[in-house]
Design a protein around this motif. Structure first.
Motif, PDB file in Angstrom:
ATOM      1  N   ARG A 112      14.320   0.882 -29.537  1.00 21.11           N
ATOM      2  CA  ARG A 112      13.051   0.148 -29.304  1.00 21.11           C
ATOM      3  C   ARG A 112      12.155   1.018 -28.993  1.00 21.11           C
ATOM      4  N   ILE A 113      10.829   0.425 -29.110  1.00 24.95           N
ATOM      5  CA  ILE A 113       9.481   0.949 -29.338  1.00 24.95           C
ATOM      6  C   ILE A 113       8.602   0.051 -28.271  1.00 24.95           C
ATOM      7  N   ALA A 114       7.759   0.947 -27.179  1.00 25.38           N
ATOM      8  CA  ALA A 114       6.788   0.487 -26.462  1.00 25.38           C
ATOM      9  C   ALA A 114       5.710   0.988 -26.772  1.00 25.38           C
ATOM     10  N   VAL A 115       4.522   0.027 -27.113  1.00 26.94           N
ATOM     11  CA  VAL A 115       3.124   0.733 -27.505  1.00 26.94           C
ATOM     12  C   VAL A 115       2.436   0.552 -26.185  1.00 26.94           C
ATOM     13  N   MET A 116       1.795   1.684 -25.736  1.00 26.78           N
ATOM     14  CA  MET A 116       0.722   1.747 -24.629  1.00 26.78           C
ATOM     15  C   MET A 116      -0.488   1.982 -24.899  1.00 26.78           C
ATOM     16  N   TYR A 117      -1.355   1.289 -24.337  1.00 19.87           N
ATOM     17  CA  TYR A 117      -2.795   1.434 -24.338  1.00 19.87           C
ATOM     18  C   TYR A 117      -3.382   1.226 -23.087  1.00 19.87           C
ATOM     19  N   ALA A 118      -4.183   2.353 -22.793  1.00 18.96           N
ATOM     20  CA  ALA A 118      -4.962   2.021 -21.075  1.00 18.96           C
ATOM     21  C   ALA A 118      -4.190   1.735 -20.241  1.00 18.96           C
ATOM     22  N   ARG A 146      -1.007   0.311 -20.107  1.00 18.60           N
ATOM     23  CA  ARG A 146      -0.560  -0.865 -20.102  1.00 18.60           C
ATOM     24  C   ARG A 146       0.197  -0.980 -21.420  1.00 18.60           C
ATOM     25  N   ILE A 147       1.583  -1.612 -21.392  1.00 17.89           N
ATOM     26  CA  ILE A 147       2.408  -1.887 -22.537  1.00 17.89           C
ATOM     27  C   ILE A 147       1.759  -3.089 -23.212  1.00 17.89           C
ATOM     28  N   VAL A 148       1.301  -2.978 -24.597  1.00 18.43           N
ATOM     29  CA  VAL A 148       0.650  -3.915 -25.058  1.00 18.43           C
ATOM     30  C   VAL A 148       1.709  -4.555 -26.219  1.00 18.43           C
ATOM     31  N   GLU A 149       2.446  -4.001 -26.660  1.00 16.85           N
ATOM     32  CA  GLU A 149       3.588  -4.598 -27.531  1.00 16.85           C
ATOM     33  C   GLU A 149       4.985  -3.872 -27.249  1.00 16.85           C
ATOM     34  N   SER A 174      -3.623   9.587 -26.975  1.00 19.70           N
ATOM     35  CA  SER A 174      -3.369  10.599 -25.715  1.00 19.70           C
ATOM     36  C   SER A 174      -4.199   9.746 -24.636  1.00 19.70           C
ATOM     37  N   GLY A 175      -4.047   9.874 -23.561  1.00 23.63           N
ATOM     38  CA  GLY A 175      -4.464   9.142 -22.185  1.00 23.63           C
ATOM     39  C   GLY A 175      -3.934   7.594 -22.192  1.00 23.63           C
ATOM     40  N   SER A 176      -3.061   7.569 -22.938  1.00 21.56           N
ATOM     41  CA  SER A 176      -2.717   6.076 -22.815  1.00 21.56           C
ATOM     42  C   SER A 176      -1.740   5.554 -21.726  1.00 21.56           C
ATOM     43  N   GLY A 177      -1.111   6.816 -20.804  1.00 20.97           N
ATOM     44  CA  GLY A 177      -0.341   6.361 -19.830  1.00 20.97           C
ATOM     45  C   GLY A 177       1.094   6.846 -20.238  1.00 20.97           C
ATOM     46  N   LYS A 178       1.434   6.972 -21.276  1.00 20.21           N
ATOM     47  CA  LYS A 178       2.885   7.464 -21.674  1.00 20.21           C
ATOM     48  C   LYS A 178       3.581   8.717 -20.814  1.00 20.21           C
ATOM     49  N   SER A 179       2.866   9.780 -20.776  1.00 24.62           N
ATOM     50  CA  SER A 179       3.474  10.848 -20.052  1.00 24.62           C
ATOM     51  C   SER A 179       3.558  10.687 -18.596  1.00 24.62           C
ATOM     52  N   VAL A 180       2.771  10.095 -17.976  1.00 25.43           N
ATOM     53  CA  VAL A 180       2.468   9.761 -16.506  1.00 25.43           C
ATOM     54  C   VAL A 180       3.586   8.670 -16.185  1.00 25.43           C
ATOM     55  N   THR A 181       3.923   7.598 -17.079  1.00 20.98           N
ATOM     56  CA  THR A 181       4.836   6.845 -16.791  1.00 20.98           C
ATOM     57  C   THR A 181       6.438   7.563 -16.682  1.00 20.98           C
ATOM     58  N   MET A 182       6.330   8.501 -17.683  1.00 22.69           N
ATOM     59  CA  MET A 182       7.646   9.289 -17.819  1.00 22.69           C
ATOM     60  C   MET A 182       7.993  10.161 -16.597  1.00 22.69           C
ATOM     61  N   GLN A 226      -6.716   4.576 -12.422  1.00 23.65           N
ATOM     62  CA  GLN A 226      -5.394   4.082 -12.557  1.00 23.65           C
ATOM     63  C   GLN A 226      -4.728   4.361 -14.029  1.00 23.65           C
ATOM     64  N   ALA A 227      -4.069   5.213 -14.221  1.00 29.00           N
ATOM     65  CA  ALA A 227      -3.511   5.730 -15.266  1.00 29.00           C
ATOM     66  C   ALA A 227      -2.337   4.859 -15.896  1.00 29.00           C
ATOM     67  N   VAL A 228      -1.456   4.198 -14.821  1.00 33.22           N
ATOM     68  CA  VAL A 228      -0.448   3.301 -15.358  1.00 33.22           C
ATOM     69  C   VAL A 228      -0.811   2.068 -14.753  1.00 33.22           C
ATOM     70  N   ASN A 229      -0.723   1.021 -15.367  1.00 33.46           N
ATOM     71  CA  ASN A 229      -1.245  -0.332 -14.854  1.00 33.46           C
ATOM     72  C   ASN A 229      -0.082  -1.465 -15.070  1.00 33.46           C
ATOM     73  N   GLY A 230       0.653  -1.687 -14.257  1.00 32.68           N
ATOM     74  CA  GLY A 230       1.670  -2.769 -14.229  1.00 32.68           C
ATOM     75  C   GLY A 230       2.700  -2.767 -15.248  1.00 32.68           C
ATOM     76  N   VAL A 231       3.215  -1.601 -15.381  1.00 26.09           N
ATOM     77  CA  VAL A 231       4.292  -1.250 -16.546  1.00 26.09           C
ATOM     78  C   VAL A 231       5.500  -1.829 -15.994  1.00 26.09           C
ATOM     79  N   SER A 232       6.371  -2.709 -16.897  1.00 29.40           N
ATOM     80  CA  SER A 232       7.842  -2.910 -16.820  1.00 29.40           C
ATOM     81  C   SER A 232       8.487  -2.500 -17.941  1.00 29.40           C
ATOM     82  N   LEU A 233       9.710  -1.866 -17.606  1.00 27.22           N
ATOM     83  CA  LEU A 233      10.249  -1.168 -19.004  1.00 27.22           C
ATOM     84  C   LEU A 233      11.701  -1.055 -18.580  1.00 27.22           C
ATOM     85  N   ASP A 234      12.605  -1.351 -19.527  1.00 24.36           N
ATOM     86  CA  ASP A 234      14.121  -1.212 -19.209  1.00 24.36           C
ATOM     87  C   ASP A 234      14.561   0.073 -20.269  1.00 24.36           C
TER      88      ASP A 234
END
Length: 336
Positions: free
Chosen positions: A228-234, A236-239, A47-55, A26-34
């Motif tokens: 704006r900045i969205a910080v991703m880890y594992a 998920r967006i954590v901040e 690397s591996g946090s899901g950024k490029s997969v989301t994009m 599960q590379a992306v887990n419940g991401v919500s973003l505007d």
């Protein structure tokens, strides 16, 4: 920047799971973003946090037989996950375009770069070859490629890394997209060229009114270009918050760790570069609690038991952490 209530790009509860291996990942887990019109949002993380997969989900680039995508993905009100193959071909490049991380791999090695831009323009618009060539030349001039007429005839391997990246930007802008996806566009470049490319992207974004989703592992680069900045880890967006908020008042320990590990901060103090202990978790076997808990010096037993829900710290500033108050004490050290 347009601050209208309805975002131009809307992701809700996005999940991307890859099923090609022995275990689902599960590379992306419940991401919500505007992403609003004229706004730049940066996705940052290791690397591996899901950024490029989301994009890449915004262009539906994941192999359908080896991936499962659920949730809501809307661009200009259109359901991207429901587009037909014909609609998707028209949508890519015209509505949403992408600057890939390594242009030497993204550009076709057997055709001159100019021919690839001309082909892209004529694929989406009913124009003559001469008109498409003129537009390609204007794009090369816009991204400040020297001797643009001659460079249009060059093959990708005949260009320097910085010049290839500028050509990749020209190709991404060829059909006047409204959304630009930039996947770590400066990673393979030296520091001087990185700055030039970042400044060029910000200038083009402002001049053309583009909405930009910018992926990077460099929080310093994110601050330079993003609203704006969205910080991703594992996965998920954590901040998430404005660039100013995340730099001055980070409230997730991972954001603080990223700030403390900035190279220029260590060099300025004459200190050794700080690192984040441990390694990201296995996305095929995520822990039941906070995914960052094993690497966090503030973790308590509650952090290991359940995944934290987002905490609203200020309008638009969210953090998934049970110990935001304790994190606040670390923030001045990170910012300094």
């Amino acid at each position: 920047m347009n601050t209208a209530a309805e975002p131009f790009v809307r992701l809700r509860n996005l999940n991307v799971t890859f099923t090609g291996g022995r275990k689902p990942v599960q590379a992306v887990n419940g991401v919500s973003l505007d992403l609003r019109q004229g706004e730049v949002v940066a996705l940052i993380g290791e690397s591996g946090s899901g950024k490029s997969v989301t994009m890449r989900t915004l262009l539906r680039l994941h192999p359908p037989r080896r991936s499962q995508v659920t949730g809501e993905v809307r661009v200009a009100g259109r359901d991207v996950l429901a587009l037909s193959d014909r609609e998707l071909a028209d949508y890519r490049g015209k509505m949403v375009s992408m600057i890939f991380q390594e242009p030497l791999l993204a550009l076709d090695p057997v055709y001159p770069v100019g021919a690839q831009i001309v082909e892209s323009i004529r694929r989406h618009e009913n124009v003559s070859k001469a008109e498409a060539h003129a537009r390609a030349l204007a794009l090369f001039e816009r991204v400040r490629i020297p001797s643009p007429e001659r460079r249009l005839q060059a093959y990708p391997h005949e260009m320097s890394g910085g010049m290839r990246q500028r050509a990749m930007i020209a190709l991404a802008l060829a059909c006047k997209p409204q959304v630009l996806l930039a996947d770590e566009p400066t990673t393979a470049l030296d520091a001087t060229v990185q700055i030039q490319i970042l400044l060029l992207l910000r200038e083009l974004q402002r001049d053309l009114g583009l909405s930009v989703l910018f992926v990077t592992h460099d929080i310093g680069a994110a601050v330079e270009v993003a609203d704006r900045i969205a910080v991703m880890y594992a996965g998920r967006i954590v901040e998430e918050g404005t660039a100013r908020e995340l730099i001055r008042t980070p409230r997730h320990p991972y954001t603080v760790a990223l700030l403390k590990s900035r190279a220029h901060g260590a060099l300025a103090k004459g200190a050794r570069l700080e690192t984040i202990a441990g390694a990201p978790p296995d996305l095929a076997a995520l822990p039941p609690g906070c995914a960052f808990a094993a690497r966090c010096g503030l973790a308590e037993s509650a952090c290991l038991q359940s995944r934290p829900e987002p905490v609203t710290l200020a309008p638009g500033h969210l953090a998934r952490c049970l110990r935001t108050d304790a994190v606040a004490a670390l923030a001045p050290v990170a910012v300094g």
